[in-house]
Design an enzyme around this catalytic site. Structure first.
Site, PDB file in Angstrom:
ATOM      1  CG  HIS A 132      -1.892   0.984   1.400  1.00  0.00           C
ATOM      2  ND1 HIS A 132      -1.634   2.268   1.832  1.00  0.00           N
ATOM      3  CD2 HIS A 132      -3.223   0.932   1.168  1.00  0.00           C
ATOM      4  CE1 HIS A 132      -2.764   2.945   1.864  1.00  0.00           C
ATOM      5  NE2 HIS A 132      -3.744   2.169   1.466  1.00  0.00           N
ATOM      6  CG  ASP A 209       0.567  -2.354   6.213  1.00  0.00           C
ATOM      7  OD1 ASP A 209      -0.441  -2.597   6.896  1.00  0.00           O
ATOM      8  OD2 ASP A 209       0.534  -1.687   5.163  1.00  0.00           O
ATOM      9  CD  GLN A 212      -6.875  -4.450   3.992  1.00  0.00           C
ATOM     10  OE1 GLN A 212      -7.805  -5.166   4.330  1.00  0.00           O
ATOM     11  NE2 GLN A 212      -7.062  -3.182   3.661  1.00  0.00           N
ATOM     12  CE  LYS A 235      -7.371  -0.086   6.171  1.00  0.00           C
ATOM     13  NZ  LYS A 235      -8.074   0.347   4.961  1.00  0.00           N
ATOM     14  CB  CYS A 373      -3.756   3.309  -1.553  1.00  0.00           C
ATOM     15  SG  CYS A 373      -4.891   4.644  -1.266  1.00  0.00           S
TER      16      CYS A 373
HETATM   17  N1  PMP Z   1      -1.759  -0.764   4.564  1.00  0.00           N
HETATM   18  C1  PMP Z   1      -2.700  -1.487   3.963  1.00  0.00           C
HETATM   19  C2  PMP Z   1      -2.357  -2.839   3.437  1.00  0.00           C
HETATM   20  C3  PMP Z   1      -3.983  -0.959   3.819  1.00  0.00           C
HETATM   21  O1  PMP Z   1      -4.930  -1.663   3.213  1.00  0.00           O
HETATM   22  C4  PMP Z   1      -4.272   0.329   4.321  1.00  0.00           C
HETATM   23  C5  PMP Z   1      -5.633   0.965   4.173  1.00  0.00           C
HETATM   24  N2  PMP Z   1      -6.246   0.757   2.951  1.00  0.00           N
HETATM   25  C6  PMP Z   1      -3.248   1.031   4.954  1.00  0.00           C
HETATM   26  C7  PMP Z   1      -2.013   0.451   5.065  1.00  0.00           C
HETATM   27  C8  PMP Z   1      -3.467   2.396   5.516  1.00  0.00           C
HETATM   28  O2  PMP Z   1      -4.352   2.339   6.581  1.00  0.00           O
HETATM   29  P1  PMP Z   1      -4.971   3.678   7.200  1.00  0.00           P
HETATM   30  O3  PMP Z   1      -5.486   4.477   6.049  1.00  0.00           O
HETATM   31  O4  PMP Z   1      -6.045   3.180   8.108  1.00  0.00           O
HETATM   32  O5  PMP Z   1      -3.860   4.358   7.932  1.00  0.00           O
END
Ligand code: PMP
Length: 415
Positions: A132, A209, A212, A235, A373
């Protein structure tokens, strides 16, 4: 199309679970809502909504600084979540749990503190091809600032990381390996334990990270041996604006603070400030108190449901949905990893994902379309975007039937 009984062997009582989520009871454009966008944000059960409401109605006060009853109550409720997050992650101590705004801030905190202190000219940071943006850009910024090099573990056609190539990237200059536990764009579940071990093999640290992963599987930072692990409350069925960064105590102790302000200090004079102990050293200013309390309720909720049961049921949904979609002519799944979480990302010949998403919305079906993203992932597959149906334990096979029917209609409209 009805659900073959044999496919749903886990006996997960999804209809009962759905009762806990008020948002799911509505119609959109006169059709029952089919919410297939949980990877973007998950819906909230009553217990989370009630916990936030109770805080505002009954306990509202700032934390840590007050001797009065309300402040004591709100401090206790907020700090209770730290203990819940510790258990959720199987961390060794509450002081290894830092509250942040979400995964993005968790990663930025490590890049700005540990990174600034430990990365210098000529050093290397390794990420992967399926990250991401929030696990790319902070490292890019750090590398630019320090004249360090960012290296990328490549993936194969299925969207699986190629560990032999990863091994070649590791070396004496590797300082940190930062990878996603589960890809939001493809659903790939990465072999993070092996990735962490290999990083440690060359003396590098590993950050995972977990944005997910946390909503879908049991996380054990002790077993993974990750140095840092971060996830977002929203999430994992909690509110937005709150999340967790786990770090090993020894590392956190040695790291400089992230932001300066109230709560992160022990003493302040105009000449010198001494810092508070971990984790408060990293938590300047009034935090998202209601969010923290709501996230605590969410962690309790998923823990009570059982993350192993959740994972098993979602796997059934994934298998069912994959089979259904594979019967649609012209549809190509993007991301076919052997180890996969419940994400169905796909393209359909000749139809733009935004058109697919718009037509599905008219049928009450919420999917996400775009690059999620993860632009480098799209570039790798040579596509601008995908349509992504991302599932949670409150989804049903009949919702997947509705998706497949909807996609047939999309094909009629644009075919
Ligand atoms: N890493 C991953 C794999 C994600 O899916 C996301 C959110 N789509 C993020 C990081 C960022 O998370 P947040 O916007 O809640 O900070």
């Amino acid at each position: 199309m009805s659900t073959p009984r044999s496919m749903l062997e886990t006996g997960f009582d999804v209809e009962k679970v759905r009762e806990d989520f008020p948002v799911l009871k509505q119609t959109i454009h006169a059709k029952p809502l089919v919410y297939l966008d949980s990877a973007a944000t998950a819906q909230k059960p009553f217990v989370v909504i009630d916990a936030i409401r109770k805080f505002h109605e009954v306990d509202c006060a700032n934390i840590h600084r007050g001797v009065h009853e309300l402040s004591q109550r709100s401090t206790a409720a907020y700090e209770e979540t730290r203990g819940k997050a510790k258990r959720f992650l199987n961390a060794r101590s509450r002081s290894e749990v830092i509250f942040v705004r979400g995964t993005t801030e968790g990663i930025n905190l490590v890049a700005s503190t540990w990174g600034r202190q430990n990365v210098s000219k000529g050093d290397e940071i390794i990420i992967s091809a399926l990250e991401h943006h929030s696990n790319i850009v902070p490292w890019q910024m750090l590398c630019e600032e320090k004249d360090a090099t960012l290296r990328v573990i490549p993936m194969n056609d299925r969207g699986e990381l190629i560990l032999e190539e990863y091994e070649k990237l590791l070396g004496p200059r590797t300082r940190l390996v930062a990878v996603g536990h589960v890809s939001n764009a493809l659903g790939t579940i990465n072999p993070v334990r092996a990735i962490v071990d290999m990083a440690h093999g060359v003396g590098a640290l590993a950050l995972i990270d977990g944005a997910q992963a946390a909503p879908h599987m049991k996380i054990d930072v002790g077993l993974l041996d990750a140095d840092f692990y971060t996830f977002s409350g929203h999430k994992v069925f909690g509110p937005t604006g709150i999340g967790v960064l786990y770090g090993k105590a020894k590392l956190l102790d040695a790291m400089p603070p992230y932001q300066g302000g109230g709560d992160m200090i022990r003493t302040v004079t105009f000449e010198k400030t001494t810092y508070n102990e971990v984790p408060y050293k990293f938590e300047a200013g009034t935090p998202n108190i209601a969010g923290g309390i709501g996230m605590g309720a969410a962690l309790d909720y998923v823990t009570n449901l059982g993350l192993d049961r959740i994972a098993a049921y979602e796997h059934e949904l994934l298998v069912y949905g994959t089979q259904l979609l594979s019967r649609i002519p012209g549809l190509r799944m993007i991301g076919t990893a052997r180890e996969k979480a419940a994400v169905l990302s796909f393209v359909i010949d000749g139809i733009h994902p935004h058109d697919i998403g718009t037509v599905l919305d008219r049928m009450g079906i919420a999917v996400r379309t775009g690059h999620h993203c993860a632009q480098p992932v799209m570039d790798w597959f040579r596509i601008p975007a995908t349509t992504r149906a991302s599932l949670a334990f409150y989804n049903t096979t009949s919702e997947l039937d509705a998706l497949a029917d909807g996609l047939r209609k999309v094909k009629e409209v644009f075919g």
